[in-house]
Design an enzyme around this catalytic site. Sequence first.
Site, PDB file in Angstrom:
ATOM      1  N   ASN A 401       0.816  -1.210   0.000  1.00  0.00           N
ATOM      2  CA  ASN A 401       0.000   0.000   0.000  1.00  0.00           C
ATOM      3  C   ASN A 401       0.856   1.270   0.000  1.00  0.00           C
ATOM      4  O   ASN A 401       1.127   1.834  -1.053  1.00  0.00           O
ATOM      5  CB  ASN A 401      -0.951  -0.009   1.203  1.00  0.00           C
ATOM      6  CG  ASN A 401      -2.067   1.015   1.060  1.00  0.00           C
ATOM      7  OD1 ASN A 401      -2.212   1.639   0.026  1.00  0.00           O
ATOM      8  ND2 ASN A 401      -2.846   1.195   2.111  1.00  0.00           N
ATOM      9  N   ASP A 402       1.299   1.703   1.165  1.00  0.00           N
ATOM     10  CA  ASP A 402       2.020   2.971   1.259  1.00  0.00           C
ATOM     11  C   ASP A 402       3.285   3.012   0.407  1.00  0.00           C
ATOM     12  O   ASP A 402       3.661   4.076  -0.098  1.00  0.00           O
ATOM     13  CB  ASP A 402       2.415   3.251   2.716  1.00  0.00           C
ATOM     14  CG  ASP A 402       1.196   3.463   3.594  1.00  0.00           C
ATOM     15  OD1 ASP A 402       0.173   3.918   3.065  1.00  0.00           O
ATOM     16  OD2 ASP A 402       1.272   3.153   4.795  1.00  0.00           O
ATOM     17  N   VAL A 403       3.936   1.881   0.232  1.00  0.00           N
ATOM     18  CA  VAL A 403       5.229   1.872  -0.468  1.00  0.00           C
ATOM     19  C   VAL A 403       5.091   2.115  -1.963  1.00  0.00           C
ATOM     20  O   VAL A 403       6.093   2.252  -2.662  1.00  0.00           O
ATOM     21  CB  VAL A 403       5.975   0.538  -0.210  1.00  0.00           C
ATOM     22  CG1 VAL A 403       6.258   0.365   1.273  1.00  0.00           C
ATOM     23  CG2 VAL A 403       5.189  -0.650  -0.766  1.00  0.00           C
ATOM     24  N   SER A 442      -2.328   1.296   7.370  1.00  0.00           N
ATOM     25  CA  SER A 442      -1.944   2.620   7.858  1.00  0.00           C
ATOM     26  C   SER A 442      -3.094   3.616   7.796  1.00  0.00           C
ATOM     27  O   SER A 442      -3.009   4.699   8.372  1.00  0.00           O
ATOM     28  CB  SER A 442      -0.768   3.157   7.039  1.00  0.00           C
ATOM     29  OG  SER A 442      -1.188   3.401   5.709  1.00  0.00           O
TER      30      SER A 442
END
Length: 475
Positions: A401-403, A442
């Site tokens: 996700n965030d990466v 997150s």
Amino acid sequence: MTGLLQFIVNLGYFATAITFIFALKRMSHPSTARSGIVWAGYAMAFATVLTFIHPAIHGNYFLMIFAILIGGIIANVTAKNVAMTDMPQMIAIYNGVGSASAACIAAITLLRTGILVEEHSISGTFRELPPMLLLAGIGGLIGLVSFTGSIIAWMKLDGRMNKVVRIKGRNAINGALLMAAILFVIMLANVTTHDTAPSYSLIILLFVVAAALGILIAIPIGGADMPVVISLFNALTGLAVAFEGIATNNYGLVVSGMVVGAAGSLLTILMAKAMNRSLSNVLFSNFGEAQASTEEIAGSLKPVAAGDAAMTMAYAQKVIIIPGYGLAVAQAQHKVAELTKLLEDKGVDVKFAIHPVAGRMPGHMNVLLAEAGIPYDLIFDLDEINEEFKDTDAVLVIGANDVVNPVARTDKSSPIYGMPILNADMAKQVFVVKRGQGAGFSGIENHLFYLDNTNMVYGDAQKMVNDMIASIKTL
């Protein structure tokens, strides 16, 4: 005879330290990591045997053997049965056990000193007591902080606690608790006189305050910060063990604690850098406490069948696969390895891109792929592969996700702004395997999912990859 035994033990501890360093070096690369772990195990076993002949051991062999057996049985059973998805939780718990051991050594050292003061005249050795008590107290403080912090981290990773708990004025409270704990340590080291034992109430207060501090440090942890925090607590555990080693004149604890502390500190710095955080920000900020992104999402989510995604990849020249925690949850690593082999058989250049903080702990994805037998030469870190995305036909994102979230480059209001990301959005086509439309661990919305060149493959990762395999086999 006592002097000779002490010399032998110290020499053995030195050899153990050298072996630990050699083992850590081998752990730095996937192809040698297994042998590094084995060498570290041999070194620990050797250090344990040396402890039995340590001059300070006075016939407590039964208790030592009993403790080794109990710990060995528990470790053997849990290590063999832990699922790959639960590996971060196990790391957090094991780190907590190590820090709790350091705290126990501190407590025993402080209490034993009190008994000596009460029962004997120690005027000749009194000058050695305050420094020893100071070091033991510092080690106990750090150990308790790491212990309770690791427990909170385990509870969050295991879903036993809400992801983020906010406390108003948490930084001020943490500062006050830290100052109080340091004051208690100084008082313990200085109130002792020739005939007055360390205050047991001070010892209890020190441990209670340190435990509370560890809880408050860990409670606001967000999902994106978990790898950094686990690394930080690992470093603190090593530091606590080293302090206790100095306090008890045990060189084995000193060396092993310094090695663990140094390795954990370097890893913490690397993880912080990978998230564009300074170390001071990691230590003192409210983890994950930031405004939601204000950048408007353009585009829409575009679902596609797993079979259609597979066809696109099968006729591509180059495919990059980006694994995330969702891959571990679905235990789809072996299916991904099978998919990789099928694509390679069709002449597709397949590579894996690993972000430093992918997963729930440092190196999580590397271990996952290695377990599935994916060749090491197909696995690349962010810095090695990021420039290749613009020349890539298709990217397969599985549970990350965030990466891969492009707002890290553009939206200054985003909690992940400035974090180096994998340039998946620059590829010609992106397929994202995801169980649902949620924002992820997150809680940050991923703008990659809405781009024109991105399609969503909704469903369990193992089933979706299996459907891709079936589709490619029909070609």
